[in-house]
Design a protein around this motif. Structure first.
Motif, PDB file in Angstrom:
ATOM      1  N   THR A   1       0.720  -1.222   0.039  1.00 55.91           N
ATOM      2  CA  THR A   1       0.249  -0.180  -0.055  1.00 55.91           C
ATOM      3  C   THR A   1       0.805   1.279  -0.027  1.00 55.91           C
ATOM      4  N   GLY A   2       1.845   1.206   0.988  1.00 58.90           N
ATOM      5  CA  GLY A   2       2.861   2.464   0.882  1.00 58.90           C
ATOM      6  C   GLY A   2       3.437   2.733  -0.544  1.00 58.90           C
ATOM      7  N   PHE A   3       3.833   1.395  -1.083  1.00 60.32           N
ATOM      8  CA  PHE A   3       4.611   1.654  -2.427  1.00 60.32           C
ATOM      9  C   PHE A   3       3.666   2.442  -3.338  1.00 60.32           C
ATOM     10  N   LEU A   4       2.471   1.704  -3.307  1.00 56.04           N
ATOM     11  CA  LEU A   4       1.418   2.005  -4.611  1.00 56.04           C
ATOM     12  C   LEU A   4       1.059   3.662  -4.153  1.00 56.04           C
TER      13      LEU A   4
ATOM     14  N   ASP B   1     -10.050   7.123 -14.686  1.00 59.79           N
ATOM     15  CA  ASP B   1     -10.716   6.312 -15.679  1.00 59.79           C
ATOM     16  C   ASP B   1     -11.032   4.895 -15.477  1.00 59.79           C
ATOM     17  N   GLY B   2     -12.050   4.352 -15.321  1.00 53.96           N
ATOM     18  CA  GLY B   2     -12.522   3.034 -15.133  1.00 53.96           C
ATOM     19  C   GLY B   2     -12.811   2.892 -13.516  1.00 53.96           C
ATOM     20  N   ILE B   3     -12.565   3.958 -12.534  1.00 52.45           N
ATOM     21  CA  ILE B   3     -13.047   3.805 -11.472  1.00 52.45           C
ATOM     22  C   ILE B   3     -14.381   4.439 -11.079  1.00 52.45           C
ATOM     23  N   SER B   4     -15.271   3.509 -10.529  1.00 58.64           N
ATOM     24  CA  SER B   4     -16.753   4.004 -10.351  1.00 58.64           C
ATOM     25  C   SER B   4     -16.786   4.922  -9.380  1.00 58.64           C
ATOM     26  N   GLU B   5     -17.687   5.792  -9.288  1.00 58.33           N
ATOM     27  CA  GLU B   5     -18.238   6.638  -8.224  1.00 58.33           C
ATOM     28  C   GLU B   5     -18.135   6.018  -6.839  1.00 58.33           C
ATOM     29  N   LYS B   6     -18.655   5.008  -6.601  1.00 62.30           N
ATOM     30  CA  LYS B   6     -18.540   4.197  -5.259  1.00 62.30           C
ATOM     31  C   LYS B   6     -17.201   3.956  -4.866  1.00 62.30           C
ATOM     32  N   GLU B   7     -16.307   3.375  -5.811  1.00 61.22           N
ATOM     33  CA  GLU B   7     -14.898   3.029  -5.756  1.00 61.22           C
ATOM     34  C   GLU B   7     -14.176   4.522  -5.252  1.00 61.22           C
ATOM     35  N   ASP B   8     -14.553   5.643  -5.824  1.00 58.79           N
ATOM     36  CA  ASP B   8     -13.865   6.727  -5.832  1.00 58.79           C
ATOM     37  C   ASP B   8     -14.186   7.256  -4.358  1.00 58.79           C
ATOM     38  N   GLU B   9     -15.483   7.265  -3.865  1.00 54.81           N
ATOM     39  CA  GLU B   9     -15.763   7.438  -2.630  1.00 54.81           C
ATOM     40  C   GLU B   9     -15.095   6.791  -1.611  1.00 54.81           C
ATOM     41  N   ILE B  10     -15.176   5.424  -1.654  1.00 59.24           N
ATOM     42  CA  ILE B  10     -14.196   4.698  -0.815  1.00 59.24           C
ATOM     43  C   ILE B  10     -12.743   5.161  -0.686  1.00 59.24           C
ATOM     44  N   LEU B  11     -12.298   5.198  -1.685  1.00 55.12           N
ATOM     45  CA  LEU B  11     -10.941   5.697  -1.994  1.00 55.12           C
ATOM     46  C   LEU B  11     -10.712   7.247  -1.006  1.00 55.12           C
ATOM     47  N   ILE B  12     -11.666   7.979  -1.281  1.00 57.72           N
ATOM     48  CA  ILE B  12     -11.430   9.398  -0.578  1.00 57.72           C
ATOM     49  C   ILE B  12     -11.456   8.947   0.750  1.00 57.72           C
ATOM     50  N   ARG B  13     -12.536   8.258   1.333  1.00 58.95           N
ATOM     51  CA  ARG B  13     -12.680   7.817   2.832  1.00 58.95           C
ATOM     52  C   ARG B  13     -11.438   7.306   3.394  1.00 58.95           C
ATOM     53  N   LEU B  14     -10.862   6.354   2.671  1.00 60.15           N
ATOM     54  CA  LEU B  14      -9.591   5.583   3.070  1.00 60.15           C
ATOM     55  C   LEU B  14      -8.441   6.673   3.040  1.00 60.15           C
ATOM     56  N   LEU B  15      -8.035   7.545   2.012  1.00 59.38           N
ATOM     57  CA  LEU B  15      -7.343   8.398   2.150  1.00 59.38           C
ATOM     58  C   LEU B  15      -7.449   9.424   3.069  1.00 59.38           C
TER      59      LEU B  15
ATOM     60  N   ARG C   1      -8.909   9.108   5.872  1.00 55.73           N
ATOM     61  CA  ARG C   1      -8.690   8.324   7.221  1.00 55.73           C
ATOM     62  C   ARG C   1      -7.063   8.589   7.520  1.00 55.73           C
ATOM     63  N   MET C   2      -6.110   7.913   6.659  1.00 60.40           N
ATOM     64  CA  MET C   2      -5.011   7.778   6.663  1.00 60.40           C
ATOM     65  C   MET C   2      -4.362   9.225   6.842  1.00 60.40           C
ATOM     66  N   LYS C   3      -4.743  10.125   6.174  1.00 64.36           N
ATOM     67  CA  LYS C   3      -4.197  11.290   6.415  1.00 64.36           C
ATOM     68  C   LYS C   3      -4.649  11.726   7.775  1.00 64.36           C
TER      69      LYS C   3
ATOM     70  N   LYS D   1      -2.205  12.497  13.287  1.00 64.18           N
ATOM     71  CA  LYS D   1      -2.148  11.992  15.008  1.00 64.18           C
ATOM     72  C   LYS D   1      -0.688  11.799  15.197  1.00 64.18           C
ATOM     73  N   MET D   2      -0.072  11.406  14.197  1.00 69.64           N
ATOM     74  CA  MET D   2       1.363  10.759  14.522  1.00 69.64           C
ATOM     75  C   MET D   2       2.252  12.058  14.221  1.00 69.64           C
ATOM     76  N   GLU D   3       1.740  13.241  14.235  1.00 63.69           N
ATOM     77  CA  GLU D   3       2.683  14.398  14.136  1.00 63.69           C
ATOM     78  C   GLU D   3       3.377  14.554  12.746  1.00 63.69           C
ATOM     79  N   GLY D   4       2.659  14.118  11.573  1.00 62.03           N
ATOM     80  CA  GLY D   4       3.262  13.961  10.288  1.00 62.03           C
ATOM     81  C   GLY D   4       2.972  15.431   9.829  1.00 62.03           C
ATOM     82  N   VAL D   5       2.508  16.371  10.517  1.00 63.12           N
ATOM     83  CA  VAL D   5       2.193  17.696   9.700  1.00 63.12           C
ATOM     84  C   VAL D   5       3.418  18.485   9.919  1.00 63.12           C
ATOM     85  N   PRO D   6       4.138  18.931   8.992  1.00 63.67           N
ATOM     86  CA  PRO D   6       5.045  19.903   9.105  1.00 63.67           C
ATOM     87  C   PRO D   6       4.854  20.933   9.879  1.00 63.67           C
TER      88      PRO D   6
END
Length: 165
Positions: free
Chosen positions: A11-14, A123-137, A139-141, A146-151
């Motif tokens: 996931t990190g590499f991707l 391209d090729g990513i559905s609206e539902k997949e896009d919504e899931i991607l946004i939520r996951l990213l 959350r990761m952000k 929280k880990m103090e990753g903000v400059p």
């Protein structure tokens, strides 16, 4: 446990590869406009404060870049007519950086390029997949914040002072 570690590593590499490839595509598409991604980032932030602009030090903190780096970017943008420097109304010794009419015009063109590139990327990513991607990213952000990753340049002093013992 090993499968989870490999999945997290992948996931990190991707994420890294997608970000790098995205930057490369944007660089290629922006060449025709005679502007770099870094310059675009400056213009985009200035366009959000049209009429007010920013003091150079404020802009450096916002963009999380050094004053010297930002100074060079602003020099090139000013040379191309995309920004202007004007004396600050309160402190005449300081200069405010403002987007120029020519800068506003190029921002409009940049927005069109961005919409096109983003459409191709998704391209090729559905609206539902896009919504899931946004939520996951998102959350990761939040986890990274929280880990103090903000400059440090983007964190207010009060936030940092609260954490001090």
């Amino acid at each position: 446990m090993k499968a989870v570690k490999n999945s997290l590593l992948r996931t990190g590499f991707l994420i890294h590869d997608v970000s790098r490839l995205r930057r490369t595509v944007y660089d290629q598409r922006l060449k025709n406009l005679g502007i770099t991604r870094s310059q675009w980032w400056v213009l985009a932030n200035l366009s959000r404060h049209d009429g007010e602009g920013y003091m150079q030090i404020e802009l450096a903190r916002l963009l999380d870049v050094g004053k010297v780096t930002l100074g060079g970017l602003i020099d090139r943008l000013e040379g191309a007519g995309f920004v202007t420097r004007q004396p600050d109304k309160v402190d005449r010794r300081s200069k405010r950086v403002l987007i120029s009419p020519k800068g506003k015009t190029v921002i409009t063109k940049l927005e069109k390029v961005s919409k096109g590139v983003n459409a191709e990327i998704m391209d090729g990513i559905s609206e539902k997949e896009d919504e899931i991607l946004i939520r996951l990213l998102a959350r990761m952000k939040q986890n990274l914040i929280k880990m103090e990753g903000v400059p440090a340049a983007t964190v207010g002093r009060k936030t940092r002072e609260k954490k001090a013992p």
